[in-house]
Scaffold this active site. Structure first.
Site, PDB file in Angstrom:
ATOM      1  N   LYS A  35     -32.486 -33.533  35.713  1.00  0.00           N
ATOM      2  CA  LYS A  35     -31.801 -33.188  34.663  1.00  0.00           C
ATOM      3  C   LYS A  35     -32.603 -33.806  33.310  1.00  0.00           C
ATOM      4  CE  LYS A  35     -27.897 -33.324  37.651  1.00  0.00           C
ATOM      5  NZ  LYS A  35     -26.409 -33.553  37.802  1.00  0.00           N
ATOM      6  N   GLU A  80     -23.711 -27.417  35.049  1.00  0.00           N
ATOM      7  CA  GLU A  80     -23.678 -28.156  33.626  1.00  0.00           C
ATOM      8  C   GLU A  80     -23.925 -26.789  32.617  1.00  0.00           C
ATOM      9  OE1 GLU A  80     -26.193 -31.330  34.747  1.00  0.00           O
ATOM     10  OE2 GLU A  80     -24.745 -32.182  36.125  1.00  0.00           O
ATOM     11  N   GLU A  92     -22.884 -26.098  45.005  1.00  0.00           N
ATOM     12  CA  GLU A  92     -22.725 -27.474  44.336  1.00  0.00           C
ATOM     13  C   GLU A  92     -21.178 -27.456  43.781  1.00  0.00           C
ATOM     14  OE1 GLU A  92     -26.604 -29.737  42.938  1.00  0.00           O
ATOM     15  OE2 GLU A  92     -26.202 -28.068  41.614  1.00  0.00           O
ATOM     16  N   HIS A 115     -27.104 -23.663  37.028  1.00  0.00           N
ATOM     17  CA  HIS A 115     -26.353 -25.170  37.265  1.00  0.00           C
ATOM     18  C   HIS A 115     -24.993 -25.102  36.565  1.00  0.00           C
ATOM     19  CE1 HIS A 115     -25.834 -29.309  37.337  1.00  0.00           C
ATOM     20  NE2 HIS A 115     -26.540 -29.292  38.460  1.00  0.00           N
ATOM     21  N   GLY A 169     -22.401 -35.830  40.111  1.00  0.00           N
ATOM     22  CA  GLY A 169     -22.477 -36.806  39.275  1.00  0.00           C
ATOM     23  C   GLY A 169     -21.152 -37.723  39.470  1.00  0.00           C
ATOM     24  N   SER A 178     -23.744 -35.525  44.569  1.00  0.00           N
ATOM     25  CA  SER A 178     -23.598 -36.795  44.921  1.00  0.00           C
ATOM     26  C   SER A 178     -24.100 -36.868  46.328  1.00  0.00           C
ATOM     27  CB  SER A 178     -22.212 -37.330  45.084  1.00  0.00           C
ATOM     28  OG  SER A 178     -21.568 -37.389  43.704  1.00  0.00           O
ATOM     29  N   ASN A 207     -33.209 -32.632  41.026  1.00  0.00           N
ATOM     30  CA  ASN A 207     -32.990 -32.034  39.827  1.00  0.00           C
ATOM     31  C   ASN A 207     -32.774 -33.459  38.709  1.00  0.00           C
ATOM     32  OD1 ASN A 207     -31.818 -31.111  37.609  1.00  0.00           O
ATOM     33  ND2 ASN A 207     -29.956 -30.536  38.507  1.00  0.00           N
TER      34      ASN A 207
HETATM   35  P1  PGA Z   1     -25.855 -35.285  41.695  1.00  0.00           P
HETATM   36  O1  PGA Z   1     -26.228 -33.901  40.904  1.00  0.00           O
HETATM   37  O2  PGA Z   1     -26.703 -35.533  42.948  1.00  0.00           O
HETATM   38  O3  PGA Z   1     -26.245 -36.687  40.635  1.00  0.00           O
HETATM   39  O4  PGA Z   1     -24.389 -35.236  42.127  1.00  0.00           O
HETATM   40  C1  PGA Z   1     -26.401 -32.590  41.891  1.00  0.00           C
HETATM   41  C2  PGA Z   1     -26.795 -31.471  40.901  1.00  0.00           C
HETATM   42  O5  PGA Z   1     -26.222 -31.619  39.659  1.00  0.00           O
HETATM   43  O6  PGA Z   1     -27.565 -30.845  41.214  1.00  0.00           O
END
Ligand code: PGA
Length: 254
Positions: free
Chosen positions: A12, A98, A166, A96, A172, A212, A10
């Site tokens: 982003k 976010e 997640e 997601h 993140g 992460s 992803n």
């Molecule tokens: P990350 O993000 O690996 O940077 O923690 C995962 C995600 O949001 O899919």
């Protein structure tokens, strides 16, 4: 079990066209397990989708990071599922955290999006996961079940759905769930599916872990029986994404 390992990248809201070209070259040159062993899906921002799709090796697939909840029309700034299908984009990530948190996407709205995208023929990576506050108050499974229920209420054919667990606190932050924590939620989620959707879906659906994941922690997570892949953010922009893809081979020897 027969659940093929799946690794999603992803990206982003990251990248310039030069950076995207570099990532694509890195992926194209990588030696990875065959697509019969590990399925790879990368998800660039919308504007780079056609470029990535045309330049990326054919054994890797592309996903959009979102799409509109219904047929296109007067919805400024949105991209419809039909457009993705028209461009030959096979996958979309929906729900997601976010988008749930920053753009106020509710469980119902995400459920509607999943159902609509599936009806148009897209494959969906549907994300669920709890916040730190919810985990600490002991409601992880209730939250994940509620998010999944909003999808289950609207979807009957799960064959084109992959779930991504997640935990928001792990996204993140560099604070990865321990393999035991991930396994526990994946196991409980599969049990929820068994009780509320059906044994066959519960057994066959793939549940990715995201939050992460990196080159150093992926192997131990991948070895857990109910972890069927990863959805990777930050590390998907780096060469270690290849190591994460390779970690899927642990399933063959497990
Ligand atoms: P990350 O993000 O690996 O940077 O923690 C995962 C995600 O949001 O899919």
């Amino acid at each position: 079990m027969g659940r093929k390992f799946i690794v999603g990248g992803n990206w982003k809201c990251n990248g310039t066209s030069d950076e995207v070209k570099k990532i694509v070259s890195m992926l194209n040159e990588a030696e990875v397990p065959s697509q019969d062993v590990v399925e790879v899906v990368v998800s660039p921002p919308f504007v780079f989708l056609p470029m990535v799709k045309s330049q990326l090796r054919p054994d890797f697939q592309v996903a959009a990071q979102n799409c509109w909840v219904k047929k296109g029309g007067a919805f400024t700034g949105e991209v419809s599922a039909e457009m993705l299908v028209n461009l030959g984009i096979p996958w979309v990530i929906l729900g997601h955290s976010e988008r749930r948190a920053l753009l106020n996407e509710s469980n119902e709205f995400v459920g509607d999006k999943v159902a609509y995208a599936l009806a148009q023929g897209l494959k969906v990576i549907a994300c669920v996961g709890e916040t730190l506050e919810q985990r600490e108050s002991g409601s992880t499974m209730a939250v994940v079940a509620e998010q999944t229920k909003a999808i289950a209420d609207r979807v009957s054919d799960w064959s084109n759905v992959v779930l991504a667990y997640e935990p928001v606190w792990a996204i993140g932050t560099g604070k990865v769930a321990s393999p035991a924590q991930a396994q526990e939620v994946h196991f409980e989620l599969r049990k929820w599916l068994q009780q509320n959707v059906g044994a066959e879906v519960a057994d066959s659906i793939r549940i990715m872990y995201g939050g992460s994941v990196n080159g150093a922690n992926c192997k131990e997570l991948a070895a857990k029986p109910d972890v069927d892949g990863f959805l990777v953010g930050g590390a998907s922009l780096k060469p270690e994404f290849i190591d994460i893809i390779k970690s899927g081979t642990v399933k063959k020897t497990a």
